[in-house]
Design a protein around this motif. Structure first.
Motif, PDB file in Angstrom:
ATOM      1  N   ALA A 195       0.831  -1.217   0.000  1.00 41.78           N
ATOM      2  CA  ALA A 195       0.000   0.000   0.000  1.00 41.78           C
ATOM      3  C   ALA A 195       0.862   1.262   0.000  1.00 41.78           C
ATOM      4  O   ALA A 195       0.492   2.285  -0.578  1.00 41.78           O
ATOM      5  CB  ALA A 195      -0.943   0.001   1.202  1.00 41.78           C
ATOM      6  N   ASN A 204      -2.314   4.512  -4.461  1.00 40.27           N
ATOM      7  CA  ASN A 204      -2.328   5.567  -3.444  1.00 40.27           C
ATOM      8  C   ASN A 204      -1.364   6.654  -3.909  1.00 40.27           C
ATOM      9  O   ASN A 204      -0.154   6.515  -3.770  1.00 40.27           O
ATOM     10  CB  ASN A 204      -1.911   5.015  -2.083  1.00 40.27           C
ATOM     11  N   VAL A 252      -6.272  13.855   2.777  1.00 40.83           N
ATOM     12  CA  VAL A 252      -6.262  12.406   2.578  1.00 40.83           C
ATOM     13  C   VAL A 252      -7.714  11.994   2.372  1.00 40.83           C
ATOM     14  O   VAL A 252      -8.574  12.302   3.208  1.00 40.83           O
ATOM     15  CB  VAL A 252      -5.690  11.662   3.805  1.00 40.83           C
ATOM     16  N   ALA A 276     -10.683   9.271  -0.142  1.00 35.44           N
ATOM     17  CA  ALA A 276     -10.907   8.100  -1.010  1.00 35.44           C
ATOM     18  C   ALA A 276     -12.354   8.109  -1.464  1.00 35.44           C
ATOM     19  O   ALA A 276     -13.198   8.805  -0.879  1.00 35.44           O
ATOM     20  CB  ALA A 276     -10.618   6.817  -0.234  1.00 35.44           C
ATOM     21  N   TYR A 335     -13.415  11.901  -2.139  1.00 37.57           N
ATOM     22  CA  TYR A 335     -12.254  12.534  -2.781  1.00 37.57           C
ATOM     23  C   TYR A 335     -12.719  13.512  -3.860  1.00 37.57           C
ATOM     24  O   TYR A 335     -12.201  14.623  -3.981  1.00 37.57           O
ATOM     25  CB  TYR A 335     -11.341  11.471  -3.394  1.00 37.57           C
ATOM     26  N   LYS A 360      -4.613  10.681  -2.539  1.00 37.15           N
ATOM     27  CA  LYS A 360      -5.848   9.998  -2.919  1.00 37.15           C
ATOM     28  C   LYS A 360      -5.622   8.497  -2.793  1.00 37.15           C
ATOM     29  O   LYS A 360      -4.741   7.940  -3.446  1.00 37.15           O
ATOM     30  CB  LYS A 360      -6.199  10.402  -4.353  1.00 37.15           C
ATOM     31  N   LEU A 361      -6.413   7.868  -1.944  1.00 36.64           N
ATOM     32  CA  LEU A 361      -6.207   6.447  -1.664  1.00 36.64           C
ATOM     33  C   LEU A 361      -7.174   5.580  -2.476  1.00 36.64           C
ATOM     34  O   LEU A 361      -8.381   5.806  -2.478  1.00 36.64           O
ATOM     35  CB  LEU A 361      -6.406   6.161  -0.174  1.00 36.64           C
ATOM     36  N   THR A 387      -7.478   1.272   0.585  1.00 34.31           N
ATOM     37  CA  THR A 387      -7.706   2.014   1.832  1.00 34.31           C
ATOM     38  C   THR A 387      -7.568   1.174   3.097  1.00 34.31           C
ATOM     39  O   THR A 387      -7.676   1.689   4.195  1.00 34.31           O
ATOM     40  CB  THR A 387      -9.100   2.676   1.836  1.00 34.31           C
ATOM     41  N   LEU A 446      -4.050   0.870   5.656  1.00 29.92           N
ATOM     42  CA  LEU A 446      -3.670   2.223   5.260  1.00 29.92           C
ATOM     43  C   LEU A 446      -2.167   2.299   5.024  1.00 29.92           C
ATOM     44  O   LEU A 446      -1.389   1.680   5.752  1.00 29.92           O
ATOM     45  CB  LEU A 446      -4.055   3.222   6.348  1.00 29.92           C
ATOM     46  N   LYS A 494       3.364   6.432   3.935  1.00 32.98           N
ATOM     47  CA  LYS A 494       3.100   7.439   2.894  1.00 32.98           C
ATOM     48  C   LYS A 494       2.295   8.604   3.478  1.00 32.98           C
ATOM     49  O   LYS A 494       2.552   9.769   3.161  1.00 32.98           O
ATOM     50  CB  LYS A 494       2.325   6.799   1.738  1.00 32.98           C
TER      51      LYS A 494
END
Lengths: 575, 192
Positions: free
Chosen positions: A214, A220, A232, A234, A238, A253-254, A257, A260, A264
């Protein structure tokens, strides 16, 4: 090639491109169109299951046998499927397995707005969250590959806005045929305690590896803008954040998810002045980010109830409100959904409402639009009625419970509910409203298609069982009196097709060409509104003339209004 | 983001708002716009209120808009325009079908249907009124009412140059295309 698709259409396309072999589902808004569209691709074997648990179990079997498999459902459906979900996290897979949960923030068509990202954390499986139709398509392949690589089912979490919004999709070139992985007998497919202990260790290790992934995957990704604010986010949330902040913020932008990508997130947070976590419903990412010692803004400002939209974020985070026209909206009348003109449920409920000291326990389906006292979940109509009846009997008030559910719900989870009442003997009346189809979700077949319930049930339930035509009010009235006359459970089946159903040959043979149109004779109508009280949307009472008229375009001649008219003012004519 | 245009279509389940939105979105995509369209259906097919939102521009993020954001509200039913008027920009315009559909609550006499819906709208915003049901019926099929309203929208948003023939052909059965081409043109003419 570019195409405008809903998220659900895109998921189906993604499944086809990714070489999926097997797909199963139970319909439920907003997930229904996923399987409907998968069914358009002949290379994928697809089927409706009786319920979500069965859909997932079948998909697990398909994945164990080495095929790529998907099971889709609405959020509350995953409650039904939770049992196999948790154990399949331990067993892992052979061919890839993707479980789709379509959540409904804002409760557009649901009884709760639970956040199913919690399920992935509880079951310990990875989660993908697409934010538009392009990602919905692309993430299917990713999900199946991750499932195979990390040996776990992957949860694809959608929301209503992703499922039902259309956006532009660049299609892949075609279907990639993925060979079925040969099946070999493995301990992991047989999770008895001694094996499961080892599997649990493997689950923790795989999750660790997925977290490392991830942190490095382009799923991500950071888009740099102003570093004053770092967001942050998703999924659909988002898109709302991007709409509100534009270039005035940077975005992490994840797409993956859970777990996590905490490393990052930490790096991103270090480069922005203020970190905001924008997520719909529960503060799940926020809680984990805070627990990792990273300061952020989240649900202290953004509501955790209802669906988000750009307005809500703009107001919560920037204190801005778009100006709009001020006017008196109170004059606008409510427009609630209603049972259709000619709905076979109408006649039944009309008579049921007349009974005194009765508690109506219904559940989830079109019939939920009719008056009821209690409803919990799919299939709960009978068992909740049973439990309540036991206590009403202790209390001695003489209250009687009537449990109600549709045919599809009965097969979904109502059969065990009926067995409870029959096995543990309570004096409830159990009613199956058999309209020959799954109505609410848009007419999917179910295991009752082509069968006659009364014959099937008489062996497994008890001797008190009766089938009636719900549009004949005398028949309904008599059957209700009959059903309430026992000290033990009785089963009543109302059998008439949904008015919107495309009739099969078998339906035509059984029910005939019944459609007609009814008319009001204005000379006989006294404006008593007895017909209007049936709730039929084809009937209109005119205060000026004190008469009722019938909309010919809506009326199908079910004749319920004619039966309640005290003056015989309503008659039929062949359409 | 100012170049993104927002359209809100509303009506009652069964009136064809979703098909109209689909035709609109198809033509916009063909013309090279980024497009997002959001709809709420499910229970709405049981005669409930229906709303769809179409957004187009160079880059569209959110599929939905909030209060005071729509450049135009197109309402397939008179009162529904009042229900969603809060979504309109202060200087936006309304295209409204002069067509009233009672609700379950007004049919039973629990609530009054606001018969003066259109007069109210005209006082609040720049409003274009057309009798789309009548226009469609005169053309030969009342069901093309939705495309008449789409035509009015096309005119008011200045989208006449898009390839509507192709969009209609892509979104409906061949036998209905010719009728709906006429319906679209009639809708445009009605608000010219």
């Amino acid at each position: 090639m570019k195409c405008l698709m809903t998220g659900n259409e895109a998921i189906a396309r993604g499944a086809w491109e990714a070489g999926v072999h097997y797909a199963s589902a139970y319909p439920g808004t907003p997930s229904t169109e996923i399987l409907e569209n998968v069914a358009e691709y002949k290379e994928i074997y697809s089927e409706w299951a009786p319920n979500e648990k069965v859909a997932l179990e079948s998909a697990i079997g398909a994945a164990f046998a080495g095929g790529r498999a998907i099971a889709s459902m609405k959020h509350v459906g995953l409650n039904v499927a939770a049992d196999p979900l948790f154990t399949s996290a331990y067993t892992g897979v052979n061919g890839g397995l993707m479980v789709i949960s379509a959540d409904d923030p804002g409760l557009h068509s649901s009884q709760d707005e639970q956040d199913n990202r919690y399920y992935a954390r509880a079951a310990k499986i990875g989660v993908l969250e697409p934010s538009d139709s392009q990602e919905a398509k692309d993430f299917v392949k990713v999900a199946l590959e991750l499932s195979e690589q990390f040996d776990m089912p992957i949860l694809m979490r959608l929301t209503t806005r992703v499922c039902h919004s259309k956006s532009v999709v660049e299609l892949g070139e075609g279907r990639t045929e993925v060979p079925i992985v040969p099946y070999t007998k493995k301990d992991k497919f047989n999770p008895v305690p001694a094996i499961s202990k080892q599997l649990h260790t493997k689950v923790e290790q795989n999750l660790k590896k997925l977290e490392e992934y991830a942190n490095t995957t382009p799923l991500n990704a950071i888009t740099w803008g102003s570093k004053k604010v770092g967001i942050v986010s998703a999924g659909a949330a988002y898109q709302y954040a991007r709409e509100v902040y534009g270039d005035n913020a940077s975005y992490l932008k994840l797409g993956l998810t859970f777990p996590l990508p905490m490393e990052k997130i930490r790096e991103f947070a270090a480069q922005v002045e203020q970190l905001i976590v924008v997520e719909e419903l529960e503060p799940i990412m926020e809680t984990e980010i805070r627990a990792a010692g990273i300061a952020c803004i989240g649900k202290d400002k953004i509501p955790n109830e209802g669906e988000l939209n750009p307005d809500i974020l703009r107001k919560a985070l920037l204190g801005d409100v778009h100006e709009s026209i001020e006017y008196d909206a109170s004059v606008v009348a409510n427009r609630p959904p209603v049972l259709c003109a000619g709905c076979p449920h109408r006649g039944f409920f009309h008579e049921l409402q007349k009974l005194k000291n009765v508690v109506t326990v219904s559940d989830i389906g079109c019939y939920g639009l009719a008056p009821k006292d209690i409803a919990i979940c799919m299939g709960g109509g009978f068992s909740v009625a049973h439990g309540a009846q036991k206590v009403f009997n202790m209390e001695g008030s003489g209250k009687r419970c009537v449990g109600i559910m549709g045919d599809s719900t009965f097969f979904h989870s109502g059969m065990t509910s009926m067995l409870e009442a029959v096995y543990n003997r309570s004096n409830v009346l159990l009613v199956v409203l058999d309209n020959r189809i799954t109505g609410m979700t848009g007419h999917q077949q179910n295991p009752g298609s082509g069968f006659t319930l009364s014959e099937d049930l008489s062996n497994i339930t008890n001797k008190h069982i009766k089938t009636i035509n719900p549009l004949k009010l005398d028949e309904v009235k008599e059957a209700l009196a009959w059903g309430m006359g026992f000290d033990e459970p009785a089963v009543l089946i109302t059998r008439w097709p949904c008015v919107l159903k495309k009739l099969s040959q078998a339906d035509r043979d059984e029910f005939g060409n019944y459609k007609a149109v009814n008319m009001v004779n204005p000379d006989k109508c006294i404006g008593c509104k007895a017909c209007v009280r049936t709730g039929c949307p084809a009937l209109e009472y005119h205060a000026d003339t004190k008469k009722v008229t019938i909309d010919r375009n809506q009326c199908v001649g079910c004749d319920v209004c004619a039966q309640v008219c005290p003056k015989n003012a309503i008659s039929r004519e062949v359409k | 983001m100012s170049e993104v245009k927002n359209i809100l279509l509303c009506g009652v389940g069964g009136q064809g708002t979703i098909l109209a939105s689909k035709i609109l979105s198809t033509a916009l995509v063909t013309a090279g716009y980024d497009v997002k369209m959001s709809e709420i259906h499910g229970m709405s097919q049981r005669g409930g209120s229906v709303v769809t939102q179409v957004r187009y521009g160079e880059n569209v993020y959110s599929p939905i808009i909030g209060q005071g954001s729509a450049d135009i509200v197109v309402s397939f039913e008179a009162m529904e325009a009042l229900r969603y008027l809060g979504g309109l920009k202060k200087d936006g315009s309304v295209v409204v079908n002069n067509y009233q559909m009672p609700t379950a609550t007004t049919l039973s006499g629990q609530e009054q249907y606001p018969a003066d819906s259109i007069e109210r709208l005209q006082k609040l915003a720049k409003t274009y009124v057309l009798d789309a049901a009548k226009i469609a019926t005169e053309l030969g099929n009342s069901k093309s009412m939705n495309v008449v309203l789409l035509g009015a929208l096309v005119k008011r948003m200045g989208l006449e140059s898009l390839d509507w023939d192709a969009a209609l052909t892509a979104c409906m059965k061949p036998q209905f295309v010719e009728l709906n081409k006429k319906a679209l043109a009639a809708g445009m003419a009605a608000v010219a």
